[in-house]
Design a protein around this motif. Sequence first.
Motif, PDB file in Angstrom:
ATOM      1  N   ILE A  51      19.282 -55.377 -11.274  1.00  0.00           N
ATOM      2  CA  ILE A  51      20.541 -56.584 -11.720  1.00  0.00           C
ATOM      3  C   ILE A  51      21.142 -57.425 -10.774  1.00  0.00           C
ATOM      4  O   ILE A  51      21.557 -58.670 -11.014  1.00  0.00           O
ATOM      5  CB  ILE A  51      21.212 -55.659 -12.428  1.00  0.00           C
ATOM      6  N   ASN A  62      20.551 -58.204 -20.399  1.00  0.00           N
ATOM      7  CA  ASN A  62      22.067 -58.330 -20.162  1.00  0.00           C
ATOM      8  C   ASN A  62      23.169 -60.183 -20.449  1.00  0.00           C
ATOM      9  O   ASN A  62      24.349 -59.970 -20.908  1.00  0.00           O
ATOM     10  CB  ASN A  62      22.395 -58.296 -18.559  1.00  0.00           C
ATOM     11  N   ALA A  99      28.092 -49.526 -15.852  1.00  0.00           N
ATOM     12  CA  ALA A  99      27.987 -50.229 -15.521  1.00  0.00           C
ATOM     13  C   ALA A  99      29.150 -51.683 -15.209  1.00  0.00           C
ATOM     14  O   ALA A  99      29.804 -51.863 -14.669  1.00  0.00           O
ATOM     15  CB  ALA A  99      26.332 -51.744 -15.141  1.00  0.00           C
ATOM     16  N   ASP A 154      22.363 -50.935 -16.738  1.00  0.00           N
ATOM     17  CA  ASP A 154      22.161 -50.641 -15.703  1.00  0.00           C
ATOM     18  C   ASP A 154      21.362 -49.624 -15.307  1.00  0.00           C
ATOM     19  O   ASP A 154      21.488 -48.532 -15.232  1.00  0.00           O
ATOM     20  CB  ASP A 154      22.936 -50.507 -14.148  1.00  0.00           C
TER      21      ASP A 154
END
Length: 336
Positions: A51, A62, A99, A154
């Motif tokens: 990420i 995302n 996350a 994540d």
Amino acid sequence: MVSDTVIVKTARHSMGTRFEIVVCGDDEITLRTAAERALDEIEQVEEQLSIYIPDSDISDINARAANEPVKVEPQLFQLLKRAAELNAATWGAFDITVAPVMRALNAMASQDENPPDDEAMRLEDARQCIGMSKVILDDALGSVRFLDKGVMLDLGGIGKGYAIERAVAVLRDANIVSAFIHGGTSSIYALGSPPGQDAWLVGVTDAREPNQRIATLALRDKALSVSSIYGWKKAEKSKRCRHVIDPHTGMPSKGVLRAYAISSSPTDVDALSTAFLVLGVEGVREYCKQHPEVGALLMLDASKCEKCTIVAFGLDGIIKLNCAQCEYFVTEAMNR
């Protein structure tokens, strides 16, 4: 080790940690080439999963999945499906959607002891984004879709294990039959055994006294993952903070200081060691009963004892306890 055995050791920094590989055989060039290719594979996994890399596949998901279905590379799609299966198998204890809460807690940790109200509100909003029910995996399209704007994936809780699994596949393809690979000492795979020995031996240390070895694990064609509740420090006060989130509450996990998971799959044990911190003794007992191929070792936060109390499931023939420390062990054999 057998005297004429060639041993090659190599290492590389990736995924925020140091990966090391030991390979044993009879030809140094073959061994070194295989080990380097295995490390290349780990780097490729990082480029896909991180990420912190803006153009990684996960960053792309995302950024777009709340607005449209995002078609995913087939191996990554299978990993996401496995993460969803492990989420269900652990009754939600392992969850790749935590996350947003982690980010909110990190922000609060940099504040004073009493964070401002807006930080607390952000944490509460983040808790509402947890849950695999908010992630749609479409098998027909091979795509991912989020049902809420705040959802974020994540794979930090499963990525190292997956990278090691991919690296082991590279070693096997090169006909390597004896190797040991680890990422930051917390994610391990023991391929075969060292020449002349029955298994690779891994020491277990006390969660509260890291220099005190309390047990040894004998691993052969097995993966091991270790997770701890402590992982980062509060900025000004250097306070150790709990970094594993209980997805059910959106709050840091407590009760288990450290969890070990053992099975044949590096991917699975990476996720399970995290889940075991959340599940606690009774949950782990039930999980191992339902999945006899998995072993577990838990170090409990025993407030009345200066050292850890240990509970083990499914480790017959794998674990050897240090008898000098047995006064604070609690071992439980699974009824199979």
